[in-house]
Scaffold this motif. Sequence first.
Motif, mmCIF file in Angstrom:
data_model
loop_
_atom_site.group_PDB
_atom_site.id
_atom_site.type_symbol
_atom_site.label_atom_id
_atom_site.label_comp_id
_atom_site.label_asym_id
_atom_site.label_seq_id
_atom_site.Cartn_x
_atom_site.Cartn_y
_atom_site.Cartn_z
ATOM 1 N N UNK A 107 0.846 -1.193 0.000
ATOM 2 C CA UNK A 107 0.000 0.000 0.000
ATOM 3 C C UNK A 107 0.881 1.242 0.000
ATOM 4 N N UNK A 108 0.555 2.184 -0.871
ATOM 5 C CA UNK A 108 1.260 3.465 -0.890
ATOM 6 C C UNK A 108 0.249 4.593 -0.783
ATOM 7 N N UNK A 109 0.663 5.695 -0.169
ATOM 8 C CA UNK A 109 -0.182 6.876 -0.043
ATOM 9 C C UNK A 109 0.522 8.064 -0.678
ATOM 10 N N UNK A 110 -0.248 8.859 -1.390
ATOM 11 C CA UNK A 110 0.269 10.076 -1.998
ATOM 12 C C UNK A 110 -0.562 11.260 -1.516
ATOM 13 N N UNK A 111 -0.009 12.460 -1.724
ATOM 14 C CA UNK A 111 -0.749 13.676 -1.401
ATOM 15 C C UNK A 111 -1.432 14.182 -2.672
ATOM 16 N N UNK A 112 -2.765 14.251 -2.688
ATOM 17 C CA UNK A 112 -3.462 14.779 -3.871
ATOM 18 C C UNK A 112 -3.032 16.221 -4.160
ATOM 19 N N UNK A 113 -3.017 16.577 -5.425
ATOM 20 C CA UNK A 113 -2.635 17.936 -5.800
ATOM 21 C C UNK A 113 -3.674 18.953 -5.356
ATOM 22 N N UNK A 114 -4.929 18.548 -5.284
ATOM 23 C CA UNK A 114 -6.007 19.462 -4.895
ATOM 24 C C UNK A 114 -6.491 19.096 -3.500
ATOM 25 N N UNK A 115 -6.529 20.058 -2.579
ATOM 26 C CA UNK A 115 -6.892 19.759 -1.189
ATOM 27 C C UNK A 115 -8.287 19.177 -1.026
ATOM 28 N N UNK A 116 -9.205 19.489 -1.948
ATOM 29 C CA UNK A 116 -10.559 18.942 -1.829
ATOM 30 C C UNK A 116 -10.580 17.427 -2.026
ATOM 31 N N UNK A 117 -9.466 16.876 -2.530
ATOM 32 C CA UNK A 117 -9.371 15.420 -2.717
ATOM 33 C C UNK A 117 -8.750 14.728 -1.511
ATOM 34 N N UNK A 118 -8.586 15.459 -0.422
ATOM 35 C CA UNK A 118 -8.087 14.844 0.802
ATOM 36 C C UNK A 118 -6.643 15.180 1.085
ATOM 37 N N UNK A 119 -6.189 14.713 2.251
ATOM 38 C CA UNK A 119 -4.788 14.907 2.639
ATOM 39 C C UNK A 119 -3.908 13.771 2.129
ATOM 40 N N UNK A 120 -4.498 12.589 2.009
ATOM 41 C CA UNK A 120 -3.779 11.423 1.485
ATOM 42 C C UNK A 120 -4.717 10.660 0.554
#
Length: 553
Positions: free
Chosen positions: A31-44
């Motif tokens: 499992x990998x987590x990324x930071x979405x480019x747009x904040x409305x898509x969450x923090x991870x």
Amino acid sequence: MIREELRELVERALAAAQEAGDLPAFAAPEVTLEHPQRPEHGDFAANLPLRIQGLARMRALDVAEALRARVPDHPAVGEVRVAPPGFLNLYLDPAWAADQARAIAEEGDAWPQLDLGGGSKTQVEYVSANPTGPIHVGNGRGAAIGSTLAAVLRATGHEVEEEYYINDAGQQVAIFARTLYARYQQLFGRDAEIPENGYPGEYVRDVAARLQRDHGDAFLRAEGEEPDAQLGHEGIRLMVDQIREDLEAMGVSYDRWFGERSLQAEGGPYDRVLSLLREDGHVVEREGAVWFASSQLGESKDNVLIRSDGQPTYFATDIAYHYDKFIERGFERVIDVWGADHQGHVSRVKAGVTATGGDGDALDVLLYQLVTLKRNGVVVPLSKRAGEIVTLREVVDEVGRDAARFFFLLSSAGSAMDFDLELAKRQSDDNPVYYVQYAHARIAGVLRNADEQGLSAEGAEPSLLTHEAEQALIRKLLLLPEVIEEVVEELAPHRLPHYAQELAQSFHVFYTQCRVLGDDEALSRARLLLLEATRIALARTLGLMGISAPERM
């Protein structure tokens, strides 16, 4: 780190969904987590549903929904959403995020404390320029990269030793010695010419003058004779002293200065390495030379160890040097920071490490590209006149240590970089190091003003930090542990100055939108707490880069 905790939550959700029969049993990828480019898509965001839809034989959106329903409760998680085409988006709880300002402030200037190395014995060797000339601008990039990497490794649980390898043997040193002797003779009125392929720079005259001042005519020999070997040794010693001073002006110091000549002492590492290679069948002799049979170890060709004139190659001494690192001194990991022109040397040195009992995979070589010096966007020629280069010391003296280090770190090592001298000196937001340092100084100023008013963060209630700019700043603070981990794992120190700029920008937005010392004392205390946490993160980031965090500007 919160990213690791959330990653484990997704893993547990997958296991729970499979156990409940919501998803079929299969071996899932990591499992990998990324930071979405747009904040409305969450923090991870986790793209796991997209990666396992084939294994599950289900639509990615359905996989994501099955996972969302099984994500365990966690105080940091405010909400989990599914987003097309199959992402699992995690949103941090605002109250939990706000409380992290308190956690950072309580941990203080040592935050974040990460043990990524477990005390592993690690060596970082960098710059190691030939002591036949002064340190130049390109070497400065290697100095900033190497010293920053060492600082980050040391701060994350590695036992680090920093080393400069002095090439005080070989053909170039011999040419330098003959050049120096020619200049030395000229000081006594002799009509001596510098040798072909010699060093025409004025710095050689300066070294010769120093030798004349300190030793008089002690090194003069009859005309036509070869120079006294001691003259060459003294010349190299003076050059190394100058290199040491120039690097210290940039905030770089070493635990050890290792001389190449020590490798070639009788019975030393060089002799031991040749014996080992012969015993294990890694040496062949042909064309009057001695070769390392590296093609037997997967290399495309064999490589010369000893030339037909009996002189060892740089490659031979490099094998001996790394044998000394891994076997004699017992380093578990070695990081060499080299210029990109050494790219072809990497795989064969790794092969040499393996052939002499070390672990070639434990040798990491970070290659950095060239530096283009500019002034107001116009390229500055690196050769001012025949034989003269623009030295690192000239650049540091002009722009300052902090700006030099910050600019050298800005680009990834694998990218060519432009260094604009006028921009580096400019005291404006256009200058990234000024922008970051000014953020720290502004915070320090607000904290001083608060102290004069008898106000502090004592008793602050972080839950009051609900403004969008406050929350954005806190989330930027929480990225620092991840950034540090990436620097270690990817050998990517350029991530630090970029993070520093992003953090400074988030602070400036907050400062513009949120009055810190206002009429609401409780809110002021909460915002002072956030300022203290931000000050800690900025100072920590600058400190890892070897850059000062000024209280006033």
